[in-house]
Design a protein around this motif. Structure first.
Motif, PDB file in Angstrom:
ATOM      1  N   PRO A  55      79.982  20.112  49.811  1.00 45.35           N
ATOM      2  CA  PRO A  55      78.849  20.487  49.237  1.00 45.35           C
ATOM      3  C   PRO A  55      79.206  21.167  47.826  1.00 45.35           C
ATOM      4  O   PRO A  55      80.202  21.463  47.673  1.00 45.35           O
ATOM      5  CB  PRO A  55      78.306  21.619  50.003  1.00 45.35           C
ATOM      6  CG  PRO A  55      79.379  22.114  51.031  1.00 45.35           C
ATOM      7  CD  PRO A  55      80.351  21.081  51.074  1.00 45.35           C
ATOM      8  N   LEU A  56      78.191  21.137  46.860  1.00 42.61           N
ATOM      9  CA  LEU A  56      78.431  21.651  45.559  1.00 42.61           C
ATOM     10  C   LEU A  56      78.751  23.203  45.424  1.00 42.61           C
ATOM     11  O   LEU A  56      77.875  24.059  46.462  1.00 42.61           O
ATOM     12  CB  LEU A  56      77.229  21.429  44.691  1.00 42.61           C
ATOM     13  CG  LEU A  56      77.134  20.114  44.317  1.00 42.61           C
ATOM     14  CD1 LEU A  56      75.794  19.896  43.526  1.00 42.61           C
ATOM     15  CD2 LEU A  56      78.258  19.499  43.497  1.00 42.61           C
ATOM     16  N   PRO A  57      79.458  23.783  44.886  1.00 38.81           N
ATOM     17  CA  PRO A  57      80.006  25.218  44.734  1.00 38.81           C
ATOM     18  C   PRO A  57      78.731  25.858  44.200  1.00 38.81           C
ATOM     19  O   PRO A  57      77.903  25.177  43.295  1.00 38.81           O
ATOM     20  CB  PRO A  57      81.089  25.333  44.093  1.00 38.81           C
ATOM     21  CG  PRO A  57      81.191  24.070  43.199  1.00 38.81           C
ATOM     22  CD  PRO A  57      80.674  22.934  44.017  1.00 38.81           C
ATOM     23  N   GLU A  58      78.301  27.016  44.446  1.00 42.87           N
ATOM     24  CA  GLU A  58      77.268  27.629  43.703  1.00 42.87           C
ATOM     25  C   GLU A  58      77.130  27.773  42.331  1.00 42.87           C
ATOM     26  O   GLU A  58      78.337  28.033  41.870  1.00 42.87           O
ATOM     27  CB  GLU A  58      77.236  29.345  44.387  1.00 42.87           C
ATOM     28  CG  GLU A  58      76.253  30.176  44.259  1.00 42.87           C
ATOM     29  CD  GLU A  58      76.060  31.420  44.702  1.00 42.87           C
ATOM     30  OE1 GLU A  58      75.657  32.473  44.183  1.00 42.87           O
ATOM     31  OE2 GLU A  58      76.419  31.550  46.062  1.00 42.87           O
ATOM     32  N   GLY A  59      76.136  27.424  41.778  1.00 46.35           N
ATOM     33  CA  GLY A  59      76.166  27.470  40.443  1.00 46.35           C
ATOM     34  C   GLY A  59      76.577  26.286  39.594  1.00 46.35           C
ATOM     35  O   GLY A  59      76.247  25.977  38.277  1.00 46.35           O
ATOM     36  N   SER A  60      77.177  25.149  40.154  1.00 45.13           N
ATOM     37  CA  SER A  60      77.588  24.056  39.531  1.00 45.13           C
ATOM     38  C   SER A  60      76.203  22.987  39.455  1.00 45.13           C
ATOM     39  O   SER A  60      76.463  22.212  38.402  1.00 45.13           O
ATOM     40  CB  SER A  60      78.549  23.426  40.380  1.00 45.13           C
ATOM     41  OG  SER A  60      77.970  22.818  41.599  1.00 45.13           O
ATOM     42  N   GLU A  61      75.029  23.220  40.114  1.00 45.17           N
ATOM     43  CA  GLU A  61      74.205  22.272  39.966  1.00 45.17           C
ATOM     44  C   GLU A  61      73.266  22.481  38.579  1.00 45.17           C
ATOM     45  O   GLU A  61      73.071  21.172  37.940  1.00 45.17           O
ATOM     46  CB  GLU A  61      72.760  22.590  41.062  1.00 45.17           C
ATOM     47  CG  GLU A  61      73.325  21.994  42.355  1.00 45.17           C
ATOM     48  CD  GLU A  61      72.068  21.991  43.269  1.00 45.17           C
ATOM     49  OE1 GLU A  61      71.161  21.441  42.965  1.00 45.17           O
ATOM     50  OE2 GLU A  61      72.206  22.473  44.342  1.00 45.17           O
ATOM     51  N   ALA A  62      73.464  23.536  37.956  1.00 47.56           N
ATOM     52  CA  ALA A  62      72.861  23.799  36.653  1.00 47.56           C
ATOM     53  C   ALA A  62      73.705  22.957  35.626  1.00 47.56           C
ATOM     54  O   ALA A  62      73.142  22.426  34.740  1.00 47.56           O
ATOM     55  CB  ALA A  62      72.798  25.360  36.355  1.00 47.56           C
ATOM     56  N   ALA A  63      74.976  23.148  35.641  1.00 51.45           N
ATOM     57  CA  ALA A  63      76.127  22.221  34.787  1.00 51.45           C
ATOM     58  C   ALA A  63      75.958  20.902  34.914  1.00 51.45           C
ATOM     59  O   ALA A  63      75.920  20.145  33.988  1.00 51.45           O
ATOM     60  CB  ALA A  63      77.559  22.760  34.984  1.00 51.45           C
ATOM     61  N   LEU A  64      75.578  20.348  36.005  1.00 50.34           N
ATOM     62  CA  LEU A  64      75.400  19.053  36.286  1.00 50.34           C
ATOM     63  C   LEU A  64      74.305  18.542  35.694  1.00 50.34           C
ATOM     64  O   LEU A  64      73.990  17.494  35.026  1.00 50.34           O
ATOM     65  CB  LEU A  64      75.496  18.797  37.919  1.00 50.34           C
ATOM     66  CG  LEU A  64      76.651  18.799  38.778  1.00 50.34           C
ATOM     67  CD1 LEU A  64      76.465  18.791  40.060  1.00 50.34           C
ATOM     68  CD2 LEU A  64      77.634  17.700  38.184  1.00 50.34           C
TER      69      LEU A  64
END
Length: 171
Positions: A141-150
């Motif tokens: 799973p994605l680490p917390e907070g990385s979805e915004a950078a993606l």
């Protein structure tokens, strides 16, 4: 840094090319089973790996680029950094590729952040990535907070069971 990245990359490439040419020349004169040939072969591979890692790292400091590229070639250029972030061997499959247009270095940096999630995998679960065209699947799973950078880099992300599907920007 942006002004130094390209000349630094060029200088490192020139140095590695000289080392590689000399090692290849000596290797050609030795029998393959010779201990010196084996050691020199390892040194040649290390020089190649070092050049790929430095090239990937220096790309992070270059001005923004937005050119179409084969997704397999793109992933290959950023893979040394991704493996470094993962911290252990990273299995990468590329059964199919497609043309993508990543905003670099933003996409590289966002992937680096996303790949830190592999550190949370149990030691018994090796990190894996699979590229199918413009879709990059990872088994964590994605680490917390990385979805915004993606999202900011133009990469879509969706959960896929225990892992994540990353949708690279198509050309």
């Amino acid at each position: 840094m942006a002004g130094l990245a390209r000349p630094m990359q060029h200088a490192v490439n020139n140095m590695v090319m000289v080392m590689q040419a000399n090692m290849d020349s000596v290797l050609a004169s030795l029998p393959p089973e010779d201990k010196a040939a084996i050691r020199l072969g390892r040194a040649a591979q290390a020089a190649h790996d070092m050049e790929a890692l430095v090239r990937a790292f220096l790309r992070l400091g270059r001005p923004e680029e937005h050119s179409p590229v084969d997704s397999g070639r793109f992933l290959g250029t950023v893979q040394p950094l991704l493996a470094l972030v993962v911290g252990r061997p990273l299995a990468v499959e590329k059964p199919a590729t497609a043309t993508v247009a990543p905003r670099r270095p933003a996409v590289d940096l966002a992937l680096v952040e996303a790949f830190t999630g592999a550190k949370a995998l149990p030691r018994s679960t090796p990190p894996k990535a699979r590229l199918e065209g413009t879709v990059l699947e990872v088994n964590w799973p994605l680490p917390e907070g990385s979805e915004a950078a993606l999202a900011e880099a133009g990469i879509g992300a969706e959960s896929a069971g225990e892992g994540t599907r990353l949708l690279l920007p198509a050309a």
